[in-house]
Enzyme design. Structure first.
Site, mmCIF file in Angstrom:
data_model
loop_
_atom_site.group_PDB
_atom_site.id
_atom_site.type_symbol
_atom_site.label_atom_id
_atom_site.label_comp_id
_atom_site.label_asym_id
_atom_site.label_seq_id
_atom_site.Cartn_x
_atom_site.Cartn_y
_atom_site.Cartn_z
ATOM 1 N N ASP A 18 0.846 -1.196 0.000
ATOM 2 C CA ASP A 18 0.000 0.000 0.000
ATOM 3 C C ASP A 18 0.878 1.241 0.000
ATOM 4 O O ASP A 18 1.500 1.570 1.013
ATOM 5 C CB ASP A 18 -0.920 -0.012 1.228
ATOM 6 C CG ASP A 18 -2.140 -0.896 1.020
ATOM 7 O OD1 ASP A 18 -2.624 -0.972 -0.131
ATOM 8 O OD2 ASP A 18 -2.605 -1.501 1.994
ATOM 9 N N ASP A 158 -9.947 -5.281 -0.915
ATOM 10 C CA ASP A 158 -8.930 -4.769 0.010
ATOM 11 C C ASP A 158 -9.626 -3.941 1.082
ATOM 12 O O ASP A 158 -10.303 -2.964 0.763
ATOM 13 C CB ASP A 158 -7.955 -3.904 -0.812
ATOM 14 C CG ASP A 158 -6.794 -3.336 -0.017
ATOM 15 O OD1 ASP A 158 -6.638 -3.678 1.164
ATOM 16 O OD2 ASP A 158 -6.029 -2.551 -0.613
HETATM 17 ZN ZN ZN Z 1 -4.216 -1.814 -0.827
#
Ligand code: ZN
Length: 203
Positions: A18, A158
């Site tokens: 991320d 996610d």
């Molecule tokens: Zn992510």
């Protein structure tokens, strides 16, 4: 490095990174040097989620750092096909992500040119948020579109994925599940955490 080797041994299928820029999302996470360092520690597929306001500037640097796929947000590029072309030219797979407030239909014009569609089931930018059940119909809509086209595009979810929510997104049609908190903070350990996310293999 130790935690990455642990999830690799535990059978993780890929490593989702991320990347946050403090602009598209309010947080900063890490950037290119950390991806390079991660690349040196693992042969896992590096699935790189670019939560960036201007992802086009950073496609080649993240690819050079070792990213295997690059996922950009449709909220910053209404037509992601140019970025998808660039990502494919770089030899990476291309994903496009949509936030909870973005309709599934926004993906349809470009979906056939992608390798992965990512449905955010929390607002991007922070770990540890609760799964948004109102995203399940969106996953079903995209699964229906993909199946209608005979498409092999991966459908990823996610945010807030744990052993309670994984069966729900699987049922809705997602086959690529991203989990952070429920794996790395699981008191039973990462191997038990990862296997608890997989569907029952009873047939
Ligand atoms: Zn992510």
């Amino acid at each position: 490095a130790e935690e990455i080797q642990e999830i690799e041994r535990a059978g993780a299928d890929l490593l989702h990174l991320d990347i946050m820029d403090g602009c598209f999302v309010p947080n900063l996470s890490y950037g290119i040097p950390v991806v390079q360092a991660i690349r040196r520690t693992t042969s896992l597929f590096l699935d790189t989620h670019l939560m960036l306001a201007d992802p086009g500037k950073y496609l080649a640097p993240f690819r050079d750092a070792g990213a295997d796929s690059l996922t950009v947000h449709i909220e910053v590029c209404a037509d992601p096909r140019d970025l998808a072309d660039e990502i494919h030219r770089l030899g990476a797979e291309c994903g496009v992500a949509i936030n909870p407030g973005t309709a599934a239909e926004s993906l349809f014009p470009s979906l056939g040119d992608l390798d992965l569609a990512l449905v955010m089931s929390v607002e991007p930018g922070f770990g540890g948020q609760s799964f948004r059940h109102d995203m399940l119909p969106k996953i079903e809509t995209i699964r229906g579109w993909l199946d209608g086209q005979g498409s092999k595009v991966h459908l990823q979810v996610d945010g807030g994925i744990d052993s309670d929510t994984a069966p729900l997104v699987y049922q809705a049609g997602a086959r690529n599940l991203v989990a952070g908190t429920s794996v790395f903070r699981n008191p039973s350990g990462v191997a038990a955490a990862i296997s608890s996310l997989r569907p029952e293999t009873s047939g």
